[in-house]
Design a protein around this motif. Structure first.
Motif, short mmCIF file in Angstrom:
data_model
loop_
_atom_site.label_atom_id
_atom_site.label_comp_id
_atom_site.label_asym_id
_atom_site.label_seq_id
_atom_site.Cartn_x
_atom_site.Cartn_y
_atom_site.Cartn_z
N MET A 202 6.39 19.01 -8.27
CA MET A 202 5.08 19.02 -7.64
C MET A 202 5.06 18.08 -6.43
SD MET A 202 1.30 18.01 -9.17
CE MET A 202 1.42 19.12 -10.58
N PHE A 203 5.64 16.90 -6.60
CA PHE A 203 5.69 15.93 -5.50
C PHE A 203 6.50 16.51 -4.33
CE2 PHE A 203 3.91 12.47 -7.94
CZ PHE A 203 3.42 11.63 -6.96
N ARG A 204 7.63 17.09 -4.64
CA ARG A 204 8.51 17.60 -3.59
C ARG A 204 7.90 18.80 -2.87
NH1 ARG A 204 13.48 15.70 -3.11
NH2 ARG A 204 14.35 14.34 -4.72
N ARG A 205 7.24 19.68 -3.63
CA ARG A 205 6.71 20.90 -3.03
C ARG A 205 5.43 20.67 -2.25
NH1 ARG A 205 5.60 26.78 -5.93
NH2 ARG A 205 4.89 27.84 -4.05
N TYR A 206 4.49 19.94 -2.84
CA TYR A 206 3.18 19.78 -2.21
C TYR A 206 3.02 18.45 -1.48
CZ TYR A 206 2.25 23.86 -5.03
OH TYR A 206 2.33 25.10 -5.59
N GLY A 207 3.77 17.43 -1.91
CA GLY A 207 3.72 16.16 -1.20
C GLY A 207 4.87 16.02 -0.22
N ARG A 208 5.88 16.89 -0.37
CA ARG A 208 7.08 16.87 0.47
C ARG A 208 7.71 15.49 0.51
NH1 ARG A 208 3.66 20.53 3.26
NH2 ARG A 208 4.58 22.60 3.38
N ILE A 209 7.79 14.86 -0.66
CA ILE A 209 8.40 13.54 -0.76
C ILE A 209 8.85 13.32 -2.20
CG2 ILE A 209 6.24 12.32 -1.32
CD1 ILE A 209 7.23 10.00 0.41
N ASN A 210 9.86 12.51 -2.35
CA ASN A 210 10.32 12.11 -3.67
C ASN A 210 9.30 11.15 -4.28
OD1 ASN A 210 11.75 9.82 -5.26
ND2 ASN A 210 13.19 11.53 -5.36
N TYR A 211 9.04 11.31 -5.59
CA TYR A 211 8.04 10.47 -6.25
C TYR A 211 8.32 8.98 -6.05
CZ TYR A 211 6.66 7.48 -10.14
OH TYR A 211 6.23 6.43 -10.88
N LYS A 212 9.57 8.60 -6.24
CA LYS A 212 9.94 7.19 -6.13
C LYS A 212 9.71 6.67 -4.71
CE LYS A 212 13.47 5.86 -8.48
NZ LYS A 212 14.86 5.64 -8.96
N ASP A 213 10.01 7.48 -3.70
CA ASP A 213 9.81 7.07 -2.31
C ASP A 213 8.32 6.90 -2.00
OD1 ASP A 213 12.50 7.06 -1.83
OD2 ASP A 213 12.56 9.08 -0.99
#
Length: 268
Positions: A202-213
């Motif tokens: 979900m983070f990668r697809r809609y936030g376009r970022i790694n959760y940890k980053d």
């Protein structure tokens, strides 16, 4: 299959005691490029002096003094300047609600720009109680956004996207409040009833970022403020903002900003 572009997700931390972030554009003294990025905030980029080329996705806007651009939550944007200019940037976190605004010219543009200018002048003066006055002006501006610039969009695909971004917004809002705590992906997933793998996607697809980053970017925003405004030691700042120790904080800080936090603190 066409590869989807990804852009850096920026964490926006409001100014202390205020529901927004307001600052002078950092490229004011000459040529500057702010690469394409996005964030979970509505942004108003207003030019006070000179000109700036602003991009929303692939669409270009040439902004002159007295003009502004409205960037919606998670809308990819960038800024290019070729000469001297000065701009005000207002960022309004929207993690818990999804609204879209149109930046097309309105009769009220001059009024909105004037409110931004008033907020900026109060921020520079910092007279006693200025936070209350800035909030008063801000809510006038927000009312103008909601009543004049809000864009009704009932398209099915946009509503679906809004719902998905709304779910992620609740999670990023939680991280904004609990960034200093030890929060693993597994813990966060359990808090919101997801499995860790799904939440990561979900983070990668809609936030376009790694959760940890993303979590780390929030911590850095707060740590920078501590380095600029307090006399706390590097170790105290590290622990206060969710980093395990001063060594890990210094290493990550240097990787991100190119200098050690001690040097950054000394320059301030």
């Amino acid at each position: 299959m066409k590869e989807e572009k990804t852009y850096r997700q920026e964490a926006v931390v409001p100014d202390r005691g205020l529901p927004f972030k307001l600052f002078r554009f950092e490229g004011a003294d000459g040529k500057y490029i702010r690469e394409a990025h996005q964030h979970c905030s509505v942004e108003i980029f207003a030019v006070r002096e000179g000109k700036a080329d602003a991009y929303l996705g692939d669409k270009k806007y040439v902004l002159s003094a007295g003009e502004f651009m409205i960037v919606n939550s998670n809308e990819v944007h960038s800024i290019h300047t070729s000469g001297r200019n000065e701009a005000i940037v207002l960022q309004i976190p929207m993690e818990k609600q999804i609204m879209r605004f149109s930046g097309e010219k309105r009769e009220e543009d001059e009024k909105l720009f004037a409110l931004l200018e008033k907020m900026y002048r109060q921020q520079i003066r910092k007279e006693y109680g200025y936070e209350l006055l800035m909030q008063s002006i801000f809510y006038q501006l927000k009312y103008l956004l909601l009543t004049v610039y809000q864009m009704p969009d009932e398209r099915k695909e946009h509503c679906t996207e809004n719902r998905k971004m709304g779910r992620l917004g609740k999670i990023t809002g939680y991280l904004q409040e609990h960034y200093a705590e030890e929060i693993s992906l597994e813990t966060l997933a359990a808090t919101f009833g997801y499995c860790p793998t799904y939440l990561s996607k979900m983070f990668r697809r809609y936030g376009r970022i790694n959760y940890k980053d993303y979590l780390r970017s929030i911590r850095f925003e707060h740590a920078l403020r501590e380095l600029e405004e307090t006399d706390l030691t590097i170790g105290e700042i590290a622990l206060k903002n969710g980093f395990p120790n001063s060594q890990a904080f210094s290493r990550l800080f240097r990787e991100k900003y190119g200098i050690l936090p001690t040097e950054y603190q000394r320059r301030q």
